[in-house]
Design a protein around this motif. Structure first.
Motif, PDB file in Angstrom:
ATOM      1  N   VAL A 157     -69.902  27.077  54.520  1.00 49.46           N
ATOM      2  CA  VAL A 157     -69.622  26.267  55.702  1.00 49.46           C
ATOM      3  C   VAL A 157     -68.445  25.339  55.409  1.00 49.46           C
ATOM      4  O   VAL A 157     -68.449  24.611  54.418  1.00 49.46           O
ATOM      5  CB  VAL A 157     -70.863  25.434  56.100  1.00 49.46           C
ATOM      6  N   SER A 158     -67.460  25.341  56.300  1.00 47.06           N
ATOM      7  CA  SER A 158     -66.305  24.462  56.160  1.00 47.06           C
ATOM      8  C   SER A 158     -66.717  23.018  56.458  1.00 47.06           C
ATOM      9  O   SER A 158     -67.326  22.741  57.499  1.00 47.06           O
ATOM     10  CB  SER A 158     -65.205  24.886  57.127  1.00 47.06           C
TER      11      SER A 158
ATOM     12  N   ASP B 209     -64.080  21.899  59.634  1.00 41.49           N
ATOM     13  CA  ASP B 209     -64.300  22.262  61.041  1.00 41.49           C
ATOM     14  C   ASP B 209     -65.709  22.743  61.354  1.00 41.49           C
ATOM     15  O   ASP B 209     -66.021  23.057  62.506  1.00 41.49           O
ATOM     16  CB  ASP B 209     -63.272  23.293  61.507  1.00 41.49           C
ATOM     17  N   GLY B 210     -66.581  22.824  60.358  1.00 35.73           N
ATOM     18  CA  GLY B 210     -67.971  23.203  60.583  1.00 35.73           C
ATOM     19  C   GLY B 210     -68.225  24.689  60.733  1.00 35.73           C
ATOM     20  O   GLY B 210     -69.369  25.112  60.901  1.00 35.73           O
ATOM     21  N   GLN B 211     -67.186  25.512  60.657  1.00 38.07           N
ATOM     22  CA  GLN B 211     -67.336  26.950  60.855  1.00 38.07           C
ATOM     23  C   GLN B 211     -67.919  27.636  59.621  1.00 38.07           C
ATOM     24  O   GLN B 211     -67.522  27.352  58.492  1.00 38.07           O
ATOM     25  CB  GLN B 211     -65.979  27.592  61.174  1.00 38.07           C
ATOM     26  N   VAL B 212     -68.860  28.541  59.865  1.00 40.47           N
ATOM     27  CA  VAL B 212     -69.377  29.403  58.813  1.00 40.47           C
ATOM     28  C   VAL B 212     -68.332  30.484  58.569  1.00 40.47           C
ATOM     29  O   VAL B 212     -67.757  31.024  59.516  1.00 40.47           O
ATOM     30  CB  VAL B 212     -70.726  30.024  59.235  1.00 40.47           C
ATOM     31  N   GLN B 213     -68.070  30.776  57.313  1.00 40.99           N
ATOM     32  CA  GLN B 213     -67.036  31.747  56.968  1.00 40.99           C
ATOM     33  C   GLN B 213     -67.526  33.179  57.147  1.00 40.99           C
ATOM     34  O   GLN B 213     -68.673  33.494  56.822  1.00 40.99           O
ATOM     35  CB  GLN B 213     -66.580  31.529  55.525  1.00 40.99           C
TER      36      GLN B 213
ATOM     37  N   GLU C 294     -71.694  34.184  60.614  1.00 44.31           N
ATOM     38  CA  GLU C 294     -71.273  33.516  61.843  1.00 44.31           C
ATOM     39  C   GLU C 294     -72.063  32.239  62.057  1.00 44.31           C
ATOM     40  O   GLU C 294     -73.162  32.085  61.546  1.00 44.31           O
ATOM     41  CB  GLU C 294     -71.505  34.435  63.040  1.00 44.31           C
TER      42      GLU C 294
ATOM     43  N   CYS D  53     -71.765  27.755  63.327  1.00 47.21           N
ATOM     44  CA  CYS D  53     -71.042  26.520  63.035  1.00 47.21           C
ATOM     45  C   CYS D  53     -72.022  25.350  63.055  1.00 47.21           C
ATOM     46  O   CYS D  53     -73.124  25.455  63.589  1.00 47.21           O
ATOM     47  CB  CYS D  53     -69.896  26.289  64.010  1.00 47.21           C
TER      48      CYS D  53
ATOM     49  N   LYS E 128     -72.071  20.883  63.508  1.00 49.00           N
ATOM     50  CA  LYS E 128     -71.313  19.762  64.048  1.00 49.00           C
ATOM     51  C   LYS E 128     -70.607  19.022  62.911  1.00 49.00           C
ATOM     52  O   LYS E 128     -71.176  18.838  61.831  1.00 49.00           O
ATOM     53  CB  LYS E 128     -72.246  18.811  64.794  1.00 49.00           C
TER      54      LYS E 128
END
Length: 103
Positions: A72-73, A76-80, A84, A86, A88
């Motif tokens: 997890v970033s 930006d909260g996105q899963v790589q 899939e 995200c 908050k």
């Protein structure tokens, strides 16, 4: 929903690359101090199976969920990919050594 600035702790009380769970306005947040002393805050639950991200392993600007290693970033909260989802992301600041989160 309006967010408010909340004092959390001092920077020197946050160990490097170790997550800390905090509760703000009934929100469970994972807080991290990175190698460059940036402080990042994201929702504490992985979107896959609600793993506690504060207990995950930090590498660079990412945290790996302790349950299934989802990456997890913290920016930006996105899963790589190929996974899939995200989480908050919360605004943070460090002011005169004090750590704040907007939640």
């Amino acid at each position: 929903m309006e967010t408010t600035k909340q004092f959390i702790t001092t920077l020197d009380q946050l160990p490097l690359n170790i997550g800390r769970e905090v509760q703000i306005n009934q929100q469970e947040i994972a807080l991290f101090r990175l190698e460059d002393n940036q402080v990042k805050a994201v929702g504490n639950r992985c979107p896959h199976e609600n793993g506690p991200l504060a207990e995950g392993t930090v590498a660079g600007d990412f945290v790996f969920c302790p349950l299934h290693n989802y990456k997890v970033s913290l920016t930006d909260g996105q899963v790589q990919a190929p996974d899939e989802g995200c989480v908050k992301v919360y605004r943070t600041s460090v002011e005169d050594g004090d750590v704040y989160v907007w939640a």
